[in-house]
Design a protein around this motif. Structure first.
Motif, PDB file in Angstrom:
ATOM      1  N   GLU A   1      78.630  34.148  41.163  1.00  0.00           N
ATOM      2  CA  GLU A   1      79.555  35.270  41.145  1.00  0.00           C
ATOM      3  C   GLU A   1      78.774  36.575  41.065  1.00  0.00           C
ATOM      4  O   GLU A   1      77.764  36.623  40.349  1.00  0.00           O
ATOM      5  CB  GLU A   1      80.509  35.166  39.948  1.00  0.00           C
ATOM      6  N   PRO A   2      79.278  37.608  41.709  1.00  0.00           N
ATOM      7  CA  PRO A   2      80.439  37.627  42.589  1.00  0.00           C
ATOM      8  C   PRO A   2      80.126  36.970  43.938  1.00  0.00           C
ATOM      9  O   PRO A   2      79.090  37.224  44.523  1.00  0.00           O
ATOM     10  CB  PRO A   2      80.721  39.123  42.757  1.00  0.00           C
ATOM     11  N   ARG A   3      81.032  36.116  44.378  1.00  0.00           N
ATOM     12  CA  ARG A   3      80.828  35.384  45.621  1.00  0.00           C
ATOM     13  C   ARG A   3      81.505  36.115  46.781  1.00  0.00           C
ATOM     14  O   ARG A   3      82.401  36.913  46.571  1.00  0.00           O
ATOM     15  CB  ARG A   3      81.448  33.992  45.506  1.00  0.00           C
TER      16      ARG A   3
ATOM     17  N   ARG B   1      77.366  39.682  47.507  1.00  0.00           N
ATOM     18  CA  ARG B   1      78.401  39.446  48.530  1.00  0.00           C
ATOM     19  C   ARG B   1      77.751  39.603  49.900  1.00  0.00           C
ATOM     20  O   ARG B   1      77.605  40.723  50.408  1.00  0.00           O
ATOM     21  CB  ARG B   1      79.547  40.443  48.362  1.00  0.00           C
TER      22      ARG B   1
ATOM     23  N   TRP C   1      82.709  37.063  30.130  1.00  0.00           N
ATOM     24  CA  TRP C   1      81.569  36.548  30.886  1.00  0.00           C
ATOM     25  C   TRP C   1      80.397  36.173  29.988  1.00  0.00           C
ATOM     26  O   TRP C   1      79.656  35.235  30.268  1.00  0.00           O
ATOM     27  CB  TRP C   1      81.137  37.590  31.925  1.00  0.00           C
TER      28      TRP C   1
ATOM     29  N   GLU D   1      79.581  47.080  41.861  1.00  0.00           N
ATOM     30  CA  GLU D   1      80.404  46.046  41.221  1.00  0.00           C
ATOM     31  C   GLU D   1      81.013  46.580  39.922  1.00  0.00           C
ATOM     32  O   GLU D   1      82.133  46.229  39.553  1.00  0.00           O
ATOM     33  CB  GLU D   1      79.576  44.797  40.926  1.00  0.00           C
TER      34      GLU D   1
ATOM     35  N   GLY E   1      85.655  33.267  42.485  1.00  0.00           N
ATOM     36  CA  GLY E   1      84.496  33.979  43.001  1.00  0.00           C
ATOM     37  C   GLY E   1      84.231  35.313  42.339  1.00  0.00           C
ATOM     38  O   GLY E   1      83.231  35.959  42.622  1.00  0.00           O
ATOM     39  N   GLU E   2      85.127  35.753  41.449  1.00  0.00           N
ATOM     40  CA  GLU E   2      84.977  37.049  40.799  1.00  0.00           C
ATOM     41  C   GLU E   2      84.728  36.863  39.309  1.00  0.00           C
ATOM     42  O   GLU E   2      85.131  35.855  38.724  1.00  0.00           O
ATOM     43  CB  GLU E   2      86.250  37.899  40.976  1.00  0.00           C
ATOM     44  N   ARG E   3      84.107  37.867  38.693  1.00  0.00           N
ATOM     45  CA  ARG E   3      83.906  37.826  37.240  1.00  0.00           C
ATOM     46  C   ARG E   3      85.069  38.489  36.509  1.00  0.00           C
ATOM     47  O   ARG E   3      85.343  38.160  35.365  1.00  0.00           O
ATOM     48  CB  ARG E   3      82.605  38.528  36.878  1.00  0.00           C
TER      49      ARG E   3
END
Lengths: 283, 375
Positions: free
Chosen positions: A61-63, A267, B16, B191, B105-107
């Motif tokens: 992550e992040p994917r 990403r 996290w 991010e 796929g995200e934190r």
């Protein structure tokens, strides 16, 4: 004075010019008399092409969850102690301006730090088994090509009243002036190499696992990218990997970031390791 | 994800990283009822920290005319809409936080503003709040103006910016809990901009890195309050350090307001970040709106605030806002006077709870002139 206009007959291209390069299963580095950063140079005409399928980075992550760039076509030539990779991929949009919410088109070449039988983890290496990465970015290329590095180059209608470090009392370019400017650019003050304006469109990096990317001060890579009708053609030139020889193969991996799809950092579309071989000169 | 206890939600939640509390935690209380949106705080911050190239649009401190003012545009509405309404059972939040709502796929659950979202520093500023002569041209769910919301980075206990960074370029200082972006390590992936629900991290296109409020840590290290606090005309702000509820000290000004009297509340606690800027909620806004912003304790906080005139200690402590540049870690009321001191017990300031009233005669015989009361 009137100019005379001449119409030249269109020359019939030779068979050699129109011949498509050989398709290779792996990335083959073929010898060249001289390396060039020009992605349109004749040296690329005969270099074998490897069409590398790109995969989602969906391991950490992040994917990246939605595929973007499907394939990168790779060629490689070597001369002396240097190797040049030409990467070509389809991209309908030119994303060469980094700003809030806007990402840039980029690509990277990754090689193991040591040429060994077993390559480290393809996802940016692993502890004590690092990788060397050379990254090219479209925004850096634009700066190198002459675009300015001010807010008005990003937003032409931006209104700026005053910067403290551009006060009339400070002589432009003086030590006092540049030191004061640094105070308002913290990344520059601590020597972050991402700070513009860039002199090169590429950056040498080291990594030993996801999230561990750091500058490679020993790197000497150069590069140049050009917009093509279909997307981008980028040449990245770097030192030949230590230990790579016509008898000893290595591995190489590639990554492509599609700016319009908000791709940056983790990403990305990437390959796994691809066998890399150095072909002997036939001369 | 790890499990951490979030006292503002009254429960454990996913985060996290495992729980790691700093030795001290910077915190602040803003009294929304005293803010007049003069933006002096905004300018104090701007001239101190963000006058550089690439920082033109950055407002580490800003003041918004709520309900519609927002910077970047709709920073609050957009995420509230994504998160959907979560219920409170008493003081326990039963909905999902942005960490628990993170898509595959995200934190964290987040979104990244576009550059146009930074075009308007405060939509709705100075719009008329009442009925115009011939009726308003459009109708909105709320009145055009409720109150002014001053905002800085919340230096959260569970920062989403820190959790979002794949490089570990954001860290929380052990000595004071201030959250910082390591400018030598940041690679500008944005991010953190995407992850912070308060949108208090900004990308600098000239340096290629993200930047944010640093709580004026060079001043804090000298025992002084940040620039936006000491320059506040309305004296709405107080900086200090907060303890966990079970370790709250009544003589700590922040603890007293947050934990003892519970009149200062976090902004959007339901996001799950345990933000450390606490707000005395506005008295003149609809209760539902107030609770959406400040949680289930908002109405009780307003009631306690309104009752301050009958609460000598609370009334006294409110008088210490904006009275000194120094960080106040202790306070004490003695009769009609209230004082503050630092960790060494050194008195920093002493003020009367009620200013003495002095009535001056209209004619000044010494100066031989007539005084005029200016409105």
């Amino acid at each position: 004075m009137r100019r005379r206009h001449f119409v030249f007959p269109i020359l019939i291209l030779s068979a050699a010019c129109s011949r498509a390069p050989r398709v290779a299963n792996d990335v083959e580095i073929v010898p060249a008399a001289k390396l060039t950063l020009d992605p349109n140079d004749a040296v690329w005409r005969d270099a074998p092409v490897h069409a590398a399928k790109l995969l989602l980075q969906d391991l950490v992550e992040p994917r990246l969850m939605k595929p973007s760039t499907a394939e990168v076509r790779v060629q490689a030539v070597a001369s002396g102690n240097e190797v040049a990779f030409r990467l070509h991929w389809m991209d309908a949009t030119r994303d060469d301006q980094s700003s809030p919410g806007r990402m840039v088109d980029s690509c990277a070449v990754q090689l193991p730090q040591k040429t060994e039988k077993d390559a480290p983890a393809p996802q940016m290496g692993e502890a004590a088994r690092g990788v060397e990465i050379t990254m090219w970015r479209a925004d850096w290329q634009a700066y190198v090509n002459g675009r300015g590095d001010t807010i008005r180059d990003v937003y032409p209608n931006a209104a700026v009243d005053h910067y403290p470090f551009e006060a009339q009392s400070l002589a432009p370019g003086s030590t006092v002036q540049s030191e004061m400017a640094k105070r308002y650019a913290p990344a520059a003050a601590v020597g972050n190499r991402r700070v513009g304006p860039r002199k090169s469109p590429v950056e040498d990096l080291l990594a030993s696992g996801p999230g561990s990317l750091s500058p490679n001060a020993a790197g000497t890579s150069t590069g140049r990218g050009e917009r093509t009708k279909e997307g981008w053609a980028v040449v990245i030139q770097r030192r030949l990997p230590d230990g790579l020889s016509p008898k000893v193969r290595s591995q190489v991996a590639f990554a492509v970031w599609e700016g319009s799809q908000q791709e940056a950092g983790a990403r990305k579309m990437r390959t796994g390791w691809i066998p890399l071989s150095l072909k002997e000169s036939s001369k | 994800m790890a499990r951490v206890f979030n006292w503002q939600l009254g429960r454990e939640m996913s985060y996290w990283y495992p729980e790691s509390r700093p030795q001290k935690q910077f915190a602040a209380v803003f009294d929304t009822n005293k803010c007049i949106a003069c933006q002096t705080c905004t300018l104090a911050c701007k001239t101190t920290w963000t006058s550089g190239k690439g920082q033109e649009y950055m407002l580490w401190n800003n003041v918004e005319s709520k309900p519609y003012g927002s910077y970047p545009q709709a920073w609050d509405l957009k995420l509230l809409d994504m998160l959907e309404a979560g219920k409170w059972n008493g003081n326990v939040y039963e909905g999902k936080t942005i960490f628990e709502s993170a898509p595959a796929g995200e934190r964290v659950m987040g979104w990244r503003p576009e550059d146009q979202d930074y075009s308007y520093p405060n939509v709705g500023e100075d719009d008329c709040a009442g009925q115009v002569d011939h009726g308003a041209l459009m109708s909105l769910p709320h009145m055009q103006w409720f109150f002014y919301l001053a905002r800085i980075c919340n230096h959260c206990s569970n920062p989403a910016c820190l959790a979002s960074c794949p490089r570990g370029s954001i860290y929380k200082r052990q000595e004071d809990g201030i959250v910082l972006v390591d400018q030598s390590r940041c690679r500008g992936y944005q991010e953190c901009v995407r992850g912070c629900p308060y949108k208090k991290v900004f990308f600098n296109p000239m340096t290629g890195t993200s930047e944010k409020c640093i709580a004026c840590y060079p001043k804090m290290e000298q025992g002084m309050q940040p620039q936006c606090f000491v320059n506040c005309i309305g004296k709405i702000r107080m900086a200090g350090y907060i303890n966990r509820p079970e370790k709250a000290r009544g003589d700590n000004p922040i603890d007293y307001l947050v934990h003892v009297k519970k009149i200062a509340l976090p902004l959007f606690p339901q996001y799950g970040l345990e933000p450390n800027v606490y707000y005395i909620p506005p008295v003149n806004v609809p209760s539902s709106f107030r609770q959406q912003l400040f949680g289930p304790g908002a109405d009780a906080a307003v009631a306690a605030y309104r009752n301050a005139k009958n609460d000598p200690d609370l009334a006294a402590l409110l008088c210490l806002f904006g009275c000194t540049e120094s960080m106040m870690t202790h306070w004490n009321r003695q009769g009609d006077w209230v004082s503050a001191s630092d960790d060494q017990g050194k008195q920093l300031v002493k003020v009367p709870v009620k200013e003495p009233v002095v009535i001056r005669p209209a004619f000044d015989p010494k100066q031989q002139l007539v005084r005029i009361n200016c409105p």
